[in-house]
Design a protein around this motif. Structure first.
Motif, PDB file in Angstrom:
ATOM      1  N   SER B  19       0.820  -1.211   0.000  1.00  0.00           N
ATOM      2  CA  SER B  19       0.000   0.000   0.000  1.00  0.00           C
ATOM      3  C   SER B  19       0.856   1.264   0.000  1.00  0.00           C
ATOM      4  O   SER B  19       0.526   2.251  -0.661  1.00  0.00           O
ATOM      5  CB  SER B  19      -0.986  -0.002   1.171  1.00  0.00           C
ATOM      6  N   SER B  20       1.982   1.226   0.706  1.00  0.00           N
ATOM      7  CA  SER B  20       2.819   2.437   0.695  1.00  0.00           C
ATOM      8  C   SER B  20       3.453   2.627  -0.688  1.00  0.00           C
ATOM      9  O   SER B  20       3.628   3.770  -1.138  1.00  0.00           O
ATOM     10  CB  SER B  20       3.863   2.406   1.807  1.00  0.00           C
ATOM     11  N   GLY B  21       3.753   1.543  -1.369  1.00  0.00           N
ATOM     12  CA  GLY B  21       4.255   1.632  -2.742  1.00  0.00           C
ATOM     13  C   GLY B  21       3.196   2.209  -3.670  1.00  0.00           C
ATOM     14  O   GLY B  21       3.483   3.080  -4.506  1.00  0.00           O
ATOM     15  N   LEU B  22       1.971   1.753  -3.520  1.00  0.00           N
ATOM     16  CA  LEU B  22       0.877   2.222  -4.381  1.00  0.00           C
ATOM     17  C   LEU B  22       0.534   3.692  -4.090  1.00  0.00           C
ATOM     18  O   LEU B  22       0.181   4.442  -5.005  1.00  0.00           O
ATOM     19  CB  LEU B  22      -0.360   1.334  -4.204  1.00  0.00           C
ATOM     20  N   ARG B  23       0.656   4.080  -2.825  1.00  0.00           N
ATOM     21  CA  ARG B  23       0.438   5.494  -2.481  1.00  0.00           C
ATOM     22  C   ARG B  23       1.456   6.358  -3.230  1.00  0.00           C
ATOM     23  O   ARG B  23       1.116   7.397  -3.813  1.00  0.00           O
ATOM     24  CB  ARG B  23       0.585   5.701  -0.968  1.00  0.00           C
ATOM     25  N   ASP B  24       2.725   5.887  -3.278  1.00  0.00           N
ATOM     26  CA  ASP B  24       3.751   6.650  -3.997  1.00  0.00           C
ATOM     27  C   ASP B  24       3.479   6.697  -5.498  1.00  0.00           C
ATOM     28  O   ASP B  24       4.004   7.560  -6.204  1.00  0.00           O
ATOM     29  CB  ASP B  24       5.145   6.058  -3.733  1.00  0.00           C
ATOM     30  N   GLU B  25       2.691   5.760  -6.000  1.00  0.00           N
ATOM     31  CA  GLU B  25       2.289   5.786  -7.415  1.00  0.00           C
ATOM     32  C   GLU B  25       1.108   6.745  -7.620  1.00  0.00           C
ATOM     33  O   GLU B  25       0.648   6.927  -8.736  1.00  0.00           O
ATOM     34  CB  GLU B  25       1.862   4.391  -7.875  1.00  0.00           C
ATOM     35  N   GLY B  26       0.558   7.268  -6.524  1.00  0.00           N
ATOM     36  CA  GLY B  26      -0.540   8.239  -6.643  1.00  0.00           C
ATOM     37  C   GLY B  26      -1.918   7.686  -6.333  1.00  0.00           C
ATOM     38  O   GLY B  26      -2.926   8.372  -6.512  1.00  0.00           O
ATOM     39  N   LEU B  27      -1.984   6.440  -5.878  1.00  0.00           N
ATOM     40  CA  LEU B  27      -3.294   5.874  -5.548  1.00  0.00           C
ATOM     41  C   LEU B  27      -3.737   6.361  -4.167  1.00  0.00           C
ATOM     42  O   LEU B  27      -2.995   6.255  -3.204  1.00  0.00           O
ATOM     43  CB  LEU B  27      -3.227   4.338  -5.558  1.00  0.00           C
ATOM     44  N   SER B  28      -4.941   6.902  -4.106  1.00  0.00           N
ATOM     45  CA  SER B  28      -5.448   7.343  -2.806  1.00  0.00           C
ATOM     46  C   SER B  28      -6.689   6.537  -2.445  1.00  0.00           C
ATOM     47  O   SER B  28      -7.219   5.788  -3.261  1.00  0.00           O
ATOM     48  CB  SER B  28      -5.764   8.834  -2.838  1.00  0.00           C
ATOM     49  N   SER B 144      -3.080 -16.740 -10.774  1.00  0.00           N
ATOM     50  CA  SER B 144      -3.906 -17.721 -11.479  1.00  0.00           C
ATOM     51  C   SER B 144      -5.339 -17.577 -10.971  1.00  0.00           C
ATOM     52  O   SER B 144      -5.600 -16.842 -10.018  1.00  0.00           O
ATOM     53  CB  SER B 144      -3.391 -19.131 -11.228  1.00  0.00           C
ATOM     54  N   GLY B 145      -6.240 -18.260 -11.621  1.00  0.00           N
ATOM     55  CA  GLY B 145      -7.651 -18.196 -11.218  1.00  0.00           C
ATOM     56  C   GLY B 145      -8.442 -17.252 -12.117  1.00  0.00           C
ATOM     57  O   GLY B 145      -7.863 -16.500 -12.915  1.00  0.00           O
ATOM     58  N   CYS B 146      -9.765 -17.289 -11.955  1.00  0.00           N
ATOM     59  CA  CYS B 146     -10.656 -16.547 -12.866  1.00  0.00           C
ATOM     60  C   CYS B 146     -10.495 -15.035 -12.765  1.00  0.00           C
ATOM     61  O   CYS B 146     -10.880 -14.301 -13.676  1.00  0.00           O
ATOM     62  CB  CYS B 146     -12.115 -16.937 -12.613  1.00  0.00           C
ATOM     63  N   GLY B 147      -9.892 -14.540 -11.659  1.00  0.00           N
ATOM     64  CA  GLY B 147      -9.714 -13.104 -11.524  1.00  0.00           C
ATOM     65  C   GLY B 147      -8.311 -12.633 -11.846  1.00  0.00           C
ATOM     66  O   GLY B 147      -7.996 -11.449 -11.707  1.00  0.00           O
ATOM     67  N   ALA B 148      -7.455 -13.544 -12.320  1.00  0.00           N
ATOM     68  CA  ALA B 148      -6.032 -13.204 -12.502  1.00  0.00           C
ATOM     69  C   ALA B 148      -5.818 -12.090 -13.526  1.00  0.00           C
ATOM     70  O   ALA B 148      -5.052 -11.149 -13.288  1.00  0.00           O
ATOM     71  CB  ALA B 148      -5.243 -14.458 -12.899  1.00  0.00           C
ATOM     72  N   SER B 149      -6.534 -12.156 -14.658  1.00  0.00           N
ATOM     73  CA  SER B 149      -6.341 -11.137 -15.701  1.00  0.00           C
ATOM     74  C   SER B 149      -6.859  -9.780 -15.256  1.00  0.00           C
ATOM     75  O   SER B 149      -6.251  -8.743 -15.546  1.00  0.00           O
ATOM     76  CB  SER B 149      -7.054 -11.550 -16.993  1.00  0.00           C
ATOM     77  N   LEU B 150      -7.973  -9.787 -14.547  1.00  0.00           N
ATOM     78  CA  LEU B 150      -8.546  -8.536 -14.042  1.00  0.00           C
ATOM     79  C   LEU B 150      -7.575  -7.875 -13.055  1.00  0.00           C
ATOM     80  O   LEU B 150      -7.342  -6.655 -13.098  1.00  0.00           O
ATOM     81  CB  LEU B 150      -9.886  -8.861 -13.356  1.00  0.00           C
ATOM     82  N   TRP B 151      -7.016  -8.663 -12.180  1.00  0.00           N
ATOM     83  CA  TRP B 151      -6.000  -8.214 -11.207  1.00  0.00           C
ATOM     84  C   TRP B 151      -4.808  -7.595 -11.928  1.00  0.00           C
ATOM     85  O   TRP B 151      -4.353  -6.499 -11.598  1.00  0.00           O
ATOM     86  CB  TRP B 151      -5.621  -9.426 -10.359  1.00  0.00           C
ATOM     87  N   GLN B 152      -4.360  -8.270 -12.979  1.00  0.00           N
ATOM     88  CA  GLN B 152      -3.240  -7.748 -13.775  1.00  0.00           C
ATOM     89  C   GLN B 152      -3.616  -6.419 -14.448  1.00  0.00           C
ATOM     90  O   GLN B 152      -2.871  -5.444 -14.362  1.00  0.00           O
ATOM     91  CB  GLN B 152      -2.853  -8.788 -14.832  1.00  0.00           C
ATOM     92  N   GLU B 153      -4.774  -6.401 -15.100  1.00  0.00           N
ATOM     93  CA  GLU B 153      -5.229  -5.176 -15.804  1.00  0.00           C
ATOM     94  C   GLU B 153      -5.317  -3.971 -14.884  1.00  0.00           C
ATOM     95  O   GLU B 153      -4.950  -2.861 -15.261  1.00  0.00           O
ATOM     96  CB  GLU B 153      -6.647  -5.395 -16.363  1.00  0.00           C
ATOM     97  N   PRO B 157      -0.908  -0.949 -14.435  1.00  0.00           N
ATOM     98  CA  PRO B 157      -0.763   0.496 -14.662  1.00  0.00           C
ATOM     99  C   PRO B 157      -0.254   1.251 -13.424  1.00  0.00           C
ATOM    100  O   PRO B 157       0.256   2.361 -13.545  1.00  0.00           O
ATOM    101  CB  PRO B 157      -2.190   0.949 -15.001  1.00  0.00           C
ATOM    102  N   LEU B 158      -0.374   0.632 -12.259  1.00  0.00           N
ATOM    103  CA  LEU B 158       0.116   1.263 -11.025  1.00  0.00           C
ATOM    104  C   LEU B 158       1.499   0.744 -10.628  1.00  0.00           C
ATOM    105  O   LEU B 158       1.936   0.902  -9.493  1.00  0.00           O
ATOM    106  CB  LEU B 158      -0.887   1.020  -9.894  1.00  0.00           C
ATOM    107  N   GLY B 159       2.182   0.105 -11.582  1.00  0.00           N
ATOM    108  CA  GLY B 159       3.571  -0.295 -11.338  1.00  0.00           C
ATOM    109  C   GLY B 159       3.747  -1.712 -10.831  1.00  0.00           C
ATOM    110  O   GLY B 159       4.877  -2.169 -10.658  1.00  0.00           O
ATOM    111  N   MET B 160       2.654  -2.415 -10.572  1.00  0.00           N
ATOM    112  CA  MET B 160       2.816  -3.784 -10.080  1.00  0.00           C
ATOM    113  C   MET B 160       3.255  -4.716 -11.207  1.00  0.00           C
ATOM    114  O   MET B 160       3.057  -4.414 -12.385  1.00  0.00           O
ATOM    115  CB  MET B 160       1.530  -4.272  -9.399  1.00  0.00           C
ATOM    116  N   LYS B 161       3.924  -5.818 -10.830  1.00  0.00           N
ATOM    117  CA  LYS B 161       4.461  -6.758 -11.828  1.00  0.00           C
ATOM    118  C   LYS B 161       3.763  -8.087 -11.651  1.00  0.00           C
ATOM    119  O   LYS B 161       4.109  -8.864 -10.764  1.00  0.00           O
ATOM    120  CB  LYS B 161       5.960  -6.911 -11.640  1.00  0.00           C
ATOM    121  N   ILE B 162       2.775  -8.332 -12.484  1.00  0.00           N
ATOM    122  CA  ILE B 162       1.944  -9.521 -12.320  1.00  0.00           C
ATOM    123  C   ILE B 162       1.937 -10.333 -13.606  1.00  0.00           C
ATOM    124  O   ILE B 162       1.547  -9.844 -14.655  1.00  0.00           O
ATOM    125  CB  ILE B 162       0.495  -9.102 -11.952  1.00  0.00           C
TER     126      ILE B 162
END
Lengths: 298, 298
Positions: B19-28, B144-153, B157-162
């Protein structure tokens, strides 16, 4: 009489493979002696057949072999290497070369070398680094000791592959044994990993993931990185491997390498380096070794 | 209100780092709930400090969290993951996404996915493949799993590597655990090998020898070669490792990985494949796996 007078003490698998390879290179007059000669057993009968096949002349006594050959290769079983060396020492002439290719203990070979040197006989410790039955005389070998270069000079023209390493007799065998811990461990680790991957239906993705990681860096860099990281991350990794072990157990696979990994990580963690190094891993193998020495790591 | 309404159930090290990483990416507007809230303990006090530092809004109840966020990341301790999933299941709305990043058992995650799917909630199993404290939200993950692509999408864009892998929830964790057997085993094997090399005064030559061998082939090829060769050469190799173990013992080093290697090789040898395959090793991983299946190798 061949230019090179070569003799084998002990005419088992090793001597047969190497001598038949050298015969195909055109070397004639190879001699051999083995303790089974004169025993009248089936062993003797089989040995005589093989000697005949490899065009090798059998000597009746070790003395005859040691006196008639300038280069002796000792390929007896490891426990008899000391006896063979002692016998050779009494009968070989100054300036000749004695090469021990057995897996006798490195410290013993180091001791024998000194005795041969005292009688001006060259001594080489030459370790085979690959499968003999396929490679025959071309099996990759390393050689150390005062006779290593002479052994290389004489045999490389006949197709043998001999790398000379600095250091006393004993080092050739030591390098082989240290290398084996890694190479055979790597094989066993891959077997256990892919057995688990396969039973999980994941061999393809695991293959790609592991290969990509190993291929990413020259292996020298991976080694120094891993030796340092172990000092910082061993405790956490031991916990993670415990989860892998739990997965193996649900699949009724035996966690042999994984259990050892956990144990080795726990030994590393017990050095208490994570806090002591304040999370900063040594970057070179030299630094890692000096930390091990300081901690008397075993 | 942020475009992405993201919530963490369990606000420990994992949630704080991401969460602190995502905050630095601008997510509030990141929310979180943790069971220590309301306990009045020192744990709660520390947690509130960290939430404040990461600019994370704390929810008073899990219901509040699950109802107000479209994406929930479950980062509780593994034994509590089932409880968290059950609670989320009762309160999240159809079309939302639940991501389990815990190390709960793969089979459990597979089971939970079905329950979430039955209520039209996306479920992803996302495993972290590197150290979190250094990488924070950029830690490499597989999903993996039915939500994996949604999680990636949503998160790339917020810098995560999935990396998305095919297969049910559970496979992400399984891949991580299988991979760990190899990667952590490799580390432990290198530590033991270089400890021995160093105590033998041979670290340089062993480093060069091992690196040259590993770097010689793409690792995929080494893997398939080694899995096949194991079936033919295990017995001989077990004897060779015994010699390495003897050397370690003379140096008072503990043969942990080497002893396991010997044991794994003996298990391989007991399959009796050397004669059965007439010395011909399988050439592909697929062939090796089918031999293991036939022999019920464990």
């Amino acid at each position: 009489m061949a230019e090179l007078s070569l003799g084998f003490v002990g005419f088992g698998e090793v001597s047969f493979c190497i001598s038949s390879g050298l015969r195909d290179e055109g070397l004639s007059g190879i001699c051999a002696y083995d303790v089974v000669l004169g025993s009248g057993t089936l062993y003797e009968e089989n040995l005589r057949k093989r000697a005949n096949e490899a065009n090798v002349i059998l000597c009746d006594t070790p003395e005859e072999l040691f006196r008639s050959c300038k280069v002796i290769v000792c390929a007896v079983q490891a426990p008899y290497a000391g006896h063979a060396a002692k016998s050779a020492l009494s009968h070989m002439s100054a300036g000749s070369l004695y090469v021990d290719v057995t897996t006798a203990a490195p410290a013993e070979k180091e001791r024998w070398e000194k005795e041969f040197q005292a009688r001006s006989i060259y001594f080489a410790d030459s370790a085979m680094m690959g499968p003999l039955t396929i490679n025959r005389h071309k099996v990759p070998m390393i050689a150390s000791g005062c006779g290593a270069s002479l052994w290389q000079e004489k045999m490389v023209p006949l197709g043998m592959k001999i790398d000379v390493v600095k250091g006393p007799a004993g080092d050739g065998t030591r390098i082989k044994l240290v290398r084996s811990v890694f190479m055979k461990g790597l094989g066993a680790l891959l077997v256990e990993t892919f057995l688990l991957a396969h039973r999980s239906g994941l061999e393809d993705v695991v293959l790609k993931s592991i290969s990509a990681t190993v291929d990413q860096l020259p292996f020298e860099k991976t080694i120094s990185r891993m030796l340092g990281a172990d000092m910082i991350h061993a405790e956490r990794r031991a916990h993670e491997v415990a989860e892998s072990i739990a997965l193996m157990e649900t699949l009724r696979l035996k966690p042999v390498m994984a259990a050892a990994t956990k144990e080795r990580l726990e030994l590393s963690a017990a050095m208490g380096l994570k806090d002591e190094l304040a999370g900063l891993a040594p970057k070179t193998i030299e630094e890692a070794c000096s930390v091990w020495d300081r901690k008397n790591y075993r």
